[in-house]
Design an enzyme around this catalytic site. Structure first.
Site, short mmCIF file in Angstrom:
data_model
loop_
_atom_site.label_atom_id
_atom_site.label_comp_id
_atom_site.label_asym_id
_atom_site.label_seq_id
_atom_site.Cartn_x
_atom_site.Cartn_y
_atom_site.Cartn_z
N ARG A 245 0.89 -1.16 0.00
CA ARG A 245 0.00 0.00 0.00
C ARG A 245 0.92 1.21 0.00
NH1 ARG A 245 -3.07 1.43 5.31
NH2 ARG A 245 -1.54 3.09 5.31
N HIS A 249 -3.79 5.04 3.88
CA HIS A 249 -5.00 4.21 3.74
C HIS A 249 -5.96 4.87 2.76
CE1 HIS A 249 -8.48 1.77 4.78
NE2 HIS A 249 -9.15 2.88 5.03
N TYR A 258 2.09 6.62 11.29
CA TYR A 258 2.15 5.27 11.88
C TYR A 258 3.11 4.32 11.17
CZ TYR A 258 -1.56 4.86 8.31
OH TYR A 258 -2.28 4.93 7.15
C1 TPP Z 1 -17.32 -3.84 9.18
C2 TPP Z 1 -16.42 -2.65 9.04
N1 TPP Z 1 -15.62 -2.32 10.05
C3 TPP Z 1 -14.78 -1.25 9.94
C4 TPP Z 1 -14.77 -0.50 8.80
C5 TPP Z 1 -13.84 0.69 8.67
N2 TPP Z 1 -12.73 0.31 7.79
C6 TPP Z 1 -12.73 0.62 6.48
S1 TPP Z 1 -11.38 0.04 5.70
C7 TPP Z 1 -10.77 -0.64 7.10
C8 TPP Z 1 -9.45 -1.35 7.10
C9 TPP Z 1 -9.47 -2.58 6.29
O1 TPP Z 1 -8.16 -3.09 6.22
P1 TPP Z 1 -7.81 -4.28 5.25
O2 TPP Z 1 -8.87 -5.29 5.30
O3 TPP Z 1 -6.44 -4.72 5.55
O4 TPP Z 1 -7.92 -3.60 3.81
P2 TPP Z 1 -6.99 -2.47 3.19
O5 TPP Z 1 -7.70 -1.17 3.41
O6 TPP Z 1 -5.67 -2.52 3.87
O7 TPP Z 1 -6.87 -2.81 1.76
C10 TPP Z 1 -11.62 -0.40 8.18
C11 TPP Z 1 -11.35 -0.85 9.55
C12 TPP Z 1 -15.66 -0.87 7.75
N3 TPP Z 1 -15.70 -0.20 6.60
N4 TPP Z 1 -16.45 -1.95 7.88
#
Ligand code: TPP
Ligand code: MG
Length: 328
Positions: A245, A249, A258
Protein backbone atom coordinates in the site's frame (compact mmCIF):
# COMPACT_ATOMS: atom_id res chain seq x y z
CA UNK A 1 9.47 -15.52 -12.15
CA UNK A 2 10.05 -14.08 -15.59
CA UNK A 3 7.11 -12.36 -17.27
CA UNK A 4 7.37 -14.89 -20.07
CA UNK A 5 6.86 -17.77 -17.61
CA UNK A 6 3.20 -16.66 -17.57
CA UNK A 7 2.90 -18.29 -21.05
CA UNK A 8 1.27 -15.08 -22.29
CA UNK A 9 2.32 -13.74 -25.69
CA UNK A 10 4.42 -10.62 -26.09
CA UNK A 11 1.33 -8.64 -27.15
CA UNK A 12 -0.64 -9.90 -24.15
CA UNK A 13 2.20 -8.87 -21.81
CA UNK A 14 2.31 -5.40 -23.35
CA UNK A 15 -1.46 -5.13 -22.97
CA UNK A 16 -1.16 -6.21 -19.32
CA UNK A 17 1.50 -3.57 -18.69
CA UNK A 18 -0.64 -0.86 -20.29
CA UNK A 19 -3.45 -1.73 -17.86
CA UNK A 20 -1.05 -1.64 -14.90
CA UNK A 21 0.34 1.72 -15.95
CA UNK A 22 -3.07 3.22 -16.75
CA UNK A 23 -4.37 2.24 -13.31
CA UNK A 24 -1.33 3.85 -11.63
CA UNK A 25 -1.60 7.05 -13.64
CA UNK A 26 -5.37 7.27 -13.20
CA UNK A 27 -5.01 6.89 -9.45
CA UNK A 28 -2.48 9.72 -9.42
CA UNK A 29 -5.08 11.84 -11.24
CA UNK A 30 -7.72 10.91 -8.63
CA UNK A 31 -5.41 12.17 -5.87
CA UNK A 32 -4.98 15.45 -7.75
CA UNK A 33 -8.74 15.84 -8.12
CA UNK A 34 -9.15 15.19 -4.41
CA UNK A 35 -6.43 17.63 -3.38
CA UNK A 36 -7.88 20.47 -5.46
CA UNK A 37 -11.31 19.84 -3.94
CA UNK A 38 -13.05 18.35 -6.98
CA UNK A 39 -13.57 14.88 -5.48
CA UNK A 40 -14.44 14.12 -1.88
CA UNK A 41 -12.33 11.02 -1.29
CA UNK A 42 -9.82 8.58 -2.76
CA UNK A 43 -8.61 5.16 -1.63
CA UNK A 44 -5.81 3.72 -3.70
CA UNK A 45 -4.64 0.45 -5.14
CA UNK A 46 -1.14 1.85 -5.71
CA UNK A 47 1.26 -1.01 -5.00
CA UNK A 48 -1.30 -3.69 -5.96
CA UNK A 49 -1.76 -2.96 -9.67
CA UNK A 50 0.51 -5.73 -10.98
CA UNK A 51 -1.16 -8.36 -8.79
CA UNK A 52 -4.65 -7.11 -9.62
CA UNK A 53 -4.09 -7.11 -13.38
CA UNK A 54 -2.50 -10.58 -13.25
CA UNK A 55 -5.44 -11.80 -11.15
CA UNK A 56 -8.19 -10.32 -13.32
CA UNK A 57 -6.62 -11.55 -16.57
CA UNK A 58 -7.15 -15.15 -15.43
CA UNK A 59 -10.97 -14.81 -15.78
CA UNK A 60 -13.55 -14.58 -18.58
CA UNK A 61 -14.93 -11.09 -18.13
CA UNK A 62 -18.07 -11.39 -20.24
CA UNK A 63 -19.12 -14.50 -18.32
CA UNK A 64 -17.59 -14.52 -14.82
CA UNK A 65 -18.66 -12.20 -11.99
CA UNK A 66 -16.40 -9.95 -9.93
CA UNK A 67 -17.24 -8.68 -6.44
CA UNK A 68 -14.37 -6.28 -5.77
CA UNK A 69 -13.38 -4.11 -2.83
CA UNK A 70 -12.39 -0.45 -2.77
CA UNK A 71 -8.73 -0.89 -3.81
CA UNK A 72 -9.53 -2.93 -6.94
CA UNK A 73 -9.43 -0.18 -9.56
CA UNK A 74 -6.86 -1.94 -11.76
CA UNK A 75 -8.85 -5.18 -11.61
CA UNK A 76 -12.23 -3.59 -12.45
CA UNK A 77 -10.60 -1.87 -15.42
CA UNK A 78 -9.40 -5.24 -16.72
CA UNK A 79 -12.96 -6.47 -16.22
CA UNK A 80 -14.30 -3.68 -18.46
CA UNK A 81 -14.65 -0.35 -16.65
CA UNK A 82 -13.04 2.63 -18.38
CA UNK A 83 -11.01 5.52 -16.99
CA UNK A 84 -14.00 7.77 -17.64
CA UNK A 85 -16.28 5.37 -15.69
CA UNK A 86 -13.93 5.51 -12.71
CA UNK A 87 -13.62 9.30 -12.93
CA UNK A 88 -17.41 9.72 -13.10
CA UNK A 89 -17.66 7.69 -9.88
CA UNK A 90 -15.09 9.87 -8.13
CA UNK A 91 -16.82 13.05 -9.31
CA UNK A 92 -20.29 11.73 -8.38
CA UNK A 93 -21.72 12.13 -11.89
CA UNK A 94 -25.19 10.99 -13.00
CA UNK A 95 -23.77 8.46 -15.47
CA UNK A 96 -21.36 6.86 -12.99
CA UNK A 97 -21.98 3.13 -13.65
CA UNK A 98 -21.19 2.14 -10.06
CA UNK A 99 -24.06 4.02 -8.38
CA UNK A 100 -25.04 7.05 -10.52
CA UNK A 101 -23.17 9.23 -8.04
CA UNK A 102 -24.93 7.88 -4.94
CA UNK A 103 -21.98 6.01 -3.41
CA UNK A 104 -18.57 7.10 -2.19
CA UNK A 105 -15.75 7.10 -4.77
CA UNK A 106 -13.99 3.73 -5.35
CA UNK A 107 -17.10 1.67 -4.57
CA UNK A 108 -17.01 -0.06 -7.92
CA UNK A 109 -19.91 -1.79 -9.64
CA UNK A 110 -20.98 -2.13 -13.26
CA UNK A 111 -23.99 -4.16 -14.31
CA UNK A 112 -22.87 -4.15 -17.97
CA UNK A 113 -19.58 -5.81 -17.01
CA UNK A 114 -20.69 -8.35 -14.35
CA UNK A 115 -19.21 -6.30 -11.51
CA UNK A 116 -21.44 -6.41 -8.42
CA UNK A 117 -21.42 -3.12 -6.45
CA UNK A 118 -19.44 -2.95 -3.24
CA UNK A 119 -20.71 -1.97 0.19
CA UNK A 120 -18.45 -0.02 2.58
CA UNK A 121 -19.04 -2.57 5.31
CA UNK A 122 -15.91 -4.64 4.75
CA UNK A 123 -16.19 -8.30 3.66
CA UNK A 124 -19.95 -8.25 3.03
CA UNK A 125 -19.00 -8.96 -0.61
CA UNK A 126 -17.70 -12.41 0.42
CA UNK A 127 -21.06 -13.97 1.39
CA UNK A 128 -22.80 -12.12 -1.47
CA UNK A 129 -20.28 -13.72 -3.85
CA UNK A 130 -21.16 -17.18 -2.54
CA UNK A 131 -24.77 -16.47 -3.53
CA UNK A 132 -23.67 -15.40 -7.01
CA UNK A 133 -21.56 -18.56 -7.36
CA UNK A 134 -24.39 -20.77 -6.08
CA UNK A 135 -26.76 -19.26 -8.67
CA UNK A 136 -24.26 -20.01 -11.44
CA UNK A 137 -23.70 -23.52 -10.13
CA UNK A 138 -27.47 -24.16 -10.19
CA UNK A 139 -27.70 -22.67 -13.71
CA UNK A 140 -24.88 -24.94 -14.86
CA UNK A 141 -23.45 -21.91 -16.67
CA UNK A 142 -19.77 -22.80 -16.05
CA UNK A 143 -19.27 -19.19 -14.95
CA UNK A 144 -17.34 -18.43 -11.79
CA UNK A 145 -17.19 -15.67 -9.17
CA UNK A 146 -14.13 -13.80 -7.94
CA UNK A 147 -14.27 -11.72 -4.78
CA UNK A 148 -11.62 -9.67 -2.98
CA UNK A 149 -11.02 -8.14 0.42
CA UNK A 150 -8.16 -6.80 2.54
CA UNK A 151 -6.31 -8.89 5.13
CA UNK A 152 -7.59 -6.93 8.14
CA UNK A 153 -11.13 -7.57 6.93
CA UNK A 154 -10.64 -11.35 7.24
CA UNK A 155 -11.34 -10.96 10.97
CA UNK A 156 -15.01 -10.35 10.10
CA UNK A 157 -17.46 -13.22 10.60
CA UNK A 158 -18.56 -12.80 6.98
CA UNK A 159 -15.16 -14.08 5.82
CA UNK A 160 -15.49 -17.35 7.71
CA UNK A 161 -19.15 -17.89 6.89
CA UNK A 162 -18.49 -17.42 3.18
CA UNK A 163 -15.53 -19.84 3.12
CA UNK A 164 -17.48 -22.44 5.05
CA UNK A 165 -20.44 -22.22 2.68
CA UNK A 166 -18.13 -22.40 -0.36
CA UNK A 167 -16.49 -25.54 1.04
CA UNK A 168 -19.80 -27.24 1.82
CA UNK A 169 -21.34 -26.43 -1.58
CA UNK A 170 -18.11 -26.82 -3.61
CA UNK A 171 -18.85 -23.46 -5.18
CA UNK A 172 -17.22 -22.28 -8.42
CA UNK A 173 -15.32 -19.35 -7.00
CA UNK A 174 -12.04 -17.73 -6.09
CA UNK A 175 -11.56 -15.67 -2.93
CA UNK A 176 -8.64 -13.27 -2.72
CA UNK A 177 -7.13 -11.53 0.29
CA UNK A 178 -5.02 -8.57 -0.79
CA UNK A 179 -2.54 -8.41 2.08
CA UNK A 180 -0.88 -4.98 2.06
CA UNK A 181 0.50 -5.21 5.59
CA UNK A 182 -1.94 -2.80 7.22
CA UNK A 183 -5.57 -2.28 8.11
CA UNK A 184 -5.55 1.53 8.20
CA UNK A 185 -2.82 1.96 10.89
CA UNK A 186 -2.91 -1.59 12.36
CA UNK A 187 0.01 -3.77 11.18
CA UNK A 188 -0.24 -7.49 10.30
CA UNK A 189 1.25 -8.52 13.67
CA UNK A 190 -1.79 -7.08 15.43
CA UNK A 191 -4.30 -8.44 12.91
CA UNK A 192 -3.94 -12.25 13.04
CA UNK A 193 -1.85 -15.01 14.62
CA UNK A 194 -0.89 -17.01 11.51
CA UNK A 195 2.02 -16.33 9.13
CA UNK A 196 0.18 -17.30 5.98
CA UNK A 197 -3.52 -16.46 5.77
CA UNK A 198 -4.10 -18.90 2.91
CA UNK A 199 -3.66 -21.84 5.33
CA UNK A 200 -7.13 -20.99 6.63
CA UNK A 201 -8.49 -22.59 3.45
CA UNK A 202 -7.70 -26.06 4.82
CA UNK A 203 -10.14 -25.57 7.68
CA UNK A 204 -12.98 -25.10 5.20
CA UNK A 205 -12.07 -27.85 2.73
CA UNK A 206 -11.07 -25.53 -0.12
CA UNK A 207 -7.72 -24.94 -1.89
CA UNK A 208 -5.36 -22.29 -0.49
CA UNK A 209 -2.27 -20.54 -1.82
CA UNK A 210 -0.12 -17.51 -1.02
CA UNK A 211 1.33 -15.52 -3.94
CA UNK A 212 3.68 -12.58 -4.33
CA UNK A 213 1.45 -9.98 -5.96
CA UNK A 214 4.49 -8.03 -7.17
CA UNK A 215 5.32 -11.02 -9.39
CA UNK A 216 3.10 -10.91 -12.45
CA UNK A 217 3.68 -14.45 -13.75
CA UNK A 218 3.45 -16.15 -10.35
CA UNK A 219 0.18 -14.36 -9.62
CA UNK A 220 -1.33 -14.96 -13.04
CA UNK A 221 -0.54 -18.70 -12.98
CA UNK A 222 -1.97 -19.12 -9.47
CA UNK A 223 -5.25 -17.44 -10.42
CA UNK A 224 -5.43 -19.36 -13.69
CA UNK A 225 -5.16 -22.63 -11.79
CA UNK A 226 -7.77 -21.49 -9.26
CA UNK A 227 -10.14 -20.33 -12.03
CA UNK A 228 -9.69 -23.62 -13.92
CA UNK A 229 -10.44 -25.61 -10.77
CA UNK A 230 -13.59 -23.60 -10.12
CA UNK A 231 -14.76 -23.87 -13.73
CA UNK A 232 -14.16 -27.62 -13.82
CA UNK A 233 -16.29 -28.29 -10.75
CA UNK A 234 -13.41 -28.81 -8.30
CA UNK A 235 -14.55 -26.06 -5.95
CA UNK A 236 -13.14 -22.87 -4.49
CA UNK A 237 -9.69 -21.47 -3.80
CA UNK A 238 -8.54 -18.87 -1.27
CA UNK A 239 -5.52 -16.89 -2.51
CA UNK A 240 -3.58 -14.57 -0.23
CA UNK A 241 -1.92 -12.04 -2.53
CA UNK A 242 0.96 -10.10 -0.96
CA UNK A 243 0.93 -6.51 -2.18
CA UNK A 244 1.95 -3.04 -1.00
CA UNK A 245 0.00 0.00 0.00
CA UNK A 246 2.20 2.77 -1.34
CA UNK A 247 -0.14 5.55 -0.23
CA UNK A 248 -1.90 6.31 3.02
CA UNK A 249 -5.00 4.21 3.74
CA UNK A 250 -7.08 6.92 2.03
CA UNK A 251 -7.07 10.60 1.20
CA UNK A 252 -8.13 11.22 4.82
CA UNK A 253 -5.01 10.03 6.68
CA UNK A 254 -1.22 10.37 6.60
CA UNK A 255 0.72 7.12 6.91
CA UNK A 256 3.87 8.92 8.08
CA UNK A 257 2.15 9.08 11.45
CA UNK A 258 2.15 5.27 11.88
CA UNK A 259 4.90 3.96 9.54
CA UNK A 260 8.62 4.60 9.74
CA UNK A 261 10.44 6.53 6.98
CA UNK A 262 12.58 3.39 6.31
CA UNK A 263 9.50 1.19 5.90
CA UNK A 264 7.96 3.63 3.39
CA UNK A 265 11.25 4.10 1.50
CA UNK A 266 11.87 0.35 1.21
CA UNK A 267 8.38 -0.22 -0.13
CA UNK A 268 8.82 2.50 -2.76
CA UNK A 269 12.11 0.96 -3.91
CA UNK A 270 10.17 -2.21 -4.67
CA UNK A 271 7.24 -0.49 -6.37
CA UNK A 272 5.55 -3.22 -8.42
CA UNK A 273 5.07 -0.99 -11.48
CA UNK A 274 8.76 -0.15 -11.52
CA UNK A 275 9.69 -3.83 -11.09
CA UNK A 276 7.45 -4.80 -14.01
CA UNK A 277 9.05 -2.10 -16.18
CA UNK A 278 12.51 -3.49 -15.33
CA UNK A 279 11.35 -6.96 -16.32
CA UNK A 280 9.84 -5.72 -19.59
CA UNK A 281 13.21 -4.15 -20.43
CA UNK A 282 15.40 -7.07 -19.36
CA UNK A 283 13.22 -9.62 -21.15
CA UNK A 284 13.22 -7.36 -24.21
CA UNK A 285 9.45 -7.12 -24.37
CA UNK A 286 9.63 -3.30 -24.55
CA UNK A 287 12.41 -0.73 -25.02
CA UNK A 288 12.91 2.48 -23.00
CA UNK A 289 11.51 4.45 -25.94
CA UNK A 290 8.42 2.25 -26.13
CA UNK A 291 7.81 2.60 -22.37
CA UNK A 292 8.06 6.38 -22.72
CA UNK A 293 5.64 6.43 -25.63
CA UNK A 294 3.07 4.31 -23.75
CA UNK A 295 3.30 6.74 -20.83
CA UNK A 296 2.74 9.71 -23.14
CA UNK A 297 -0.21 8.05 -24.80
CA UNK A 298 -1.79 7.20 -21.44
CA UNK A 299 -1.28 10.77 -20.20
CA UNK A 300 -3.30 12.05 -23.16
CA UNK A 301 -5.96 9.38 -22.62
CA UNK A 302 -6.36 10.22 -18.92
CA UNK A 303 -6.44 13.97 -19.62
CA UNK A 304 -9.20 13.43 -22.15
CA UNK A 305 -11.17 11.11 -19.85
CA UNK A 306 -10.87 13.71 -17.05
CA UNK A 307 -12.18 16.49 -19.27
CA UNK A 308 -15.05 14.36 -20.50
CA UNK A 309 -15.99 13.19 -16.99
CA UNK A 310 -15.90 16.73 -15.59
CA UNK A 311 -18.29 17.90 -18.29
CA UNK A 312 -20.87 15.18 -17.51
CA UNK A 313 -24.04 16.29 -15.66
CA UNK A 314 -24.45 15.87 -11.92
CA UNK A 315 -27.43 13.82 -10.68
CA UNK A 316 -30.64 15.89 -10.85
CA UNK A 317 -32.21 16.79 -7.50
CA UNK A 318 -35.59 15.33 -8.53
CA UNK A 319 -33.84 11.97 -9.03
CA UNK A 320 -32.70 11.77 -5.41
CA UNK A 321 -34.57 8.54 -4.67
CA UNK A 322 -33.74 6.66 -7.88
CA UNK A 323 -30.88 4.14 -8.25
CA UNK A 324 -31.05 3.25 -4.57
CA UNK A 325 -33.34 0.23 -4.53
CA UNK A 326 -34.35 -2.06 -7.40
CA UNK A 327 -37.04 -0.32 -9.44
CA UNK A 328 -39.91 -1.88 -11.38
C1 TPP B 1 -17.32 -3.84 9.18
C2 TPP B 1 -16.42 -2.65 9.04
N1 TPP B 1 -15.62 -2.32 10.05
C3 TPP B 1 -14.78 -1.25 9.94
C4 TPP B 1 -14.77 -0.50 8.80
C5 TPP B 1 -13.84 0.69 8.67
N2 TPP B 1 -12.73 0.31 7.79
C6 TPP B 1 -12.73 0.62 6.48
S1 TPP B 1 -11.38 0.04 5.70
C7 TPP B 1 -10.77 -0.64 7.10
C8 TPP B 1 -9.45 -1.35 7.10
C9 TPP B 1 -9.47 -2.58 6.29
O1 TPP B 1 -8.16 -3.09 6.22
P1 TPP B 1 -7.81 -4.28 5.25
O2 TPP B 1 -8.87 -5.29 5.30
O3 TPP B 1 -6.44 -4.72 5.55
O4 TPP B 1 -7.92 -3.60 3.81
P2 TPP B 1 -6.99 -2.47 3.19
O5 TPP B 1 -7.70 -1.17 3.41
O6 TPP B 1 -5.67 -2.52 3.87
O7 TPP B 1 -6.87 -2.81 1.76
C10 TPP B 1 -11.62 -0.40 8.18
C11 TPP B 1 -11.35 -0.85 9.55
C12 TPP B 1 -15.66 -0.87 7.75
N3 TPP B 1 -15.70 -0.20 6.60
N4 TPP B 1 -16.45 -1.95 7.88
MG1 MG C 1 -4.69 -4.25 4.50
Amino acid sequence: MKLKDSQLTKDELIQAYRMVKEARMLDERLWQLNRIGKSTFNISGQGAEVGQVAMALAFEHDKDYFLPYYRDMAAVMVWGMSAKDILMGSLGKADDPSSHGRQMPNHYGDRAHNIVPFSSTVTTQYPVATGVALAMQIDGSKAIALTATGEGSTAEGDFHEALNFAGVQKLPMVFVIENNGYAISTPNAEEFGVKDLSVRATGYGIFGKQVNGRDFAETYLAFKEAADNARNGNGSTLIEMLVDRLTAHSSDDDQRVYRTPDDIAEMKENDCVMLMEKQLLSEKVLSEAELASIKKELEAKINQATEEAEEMPNPASDQLMTHIYEEE
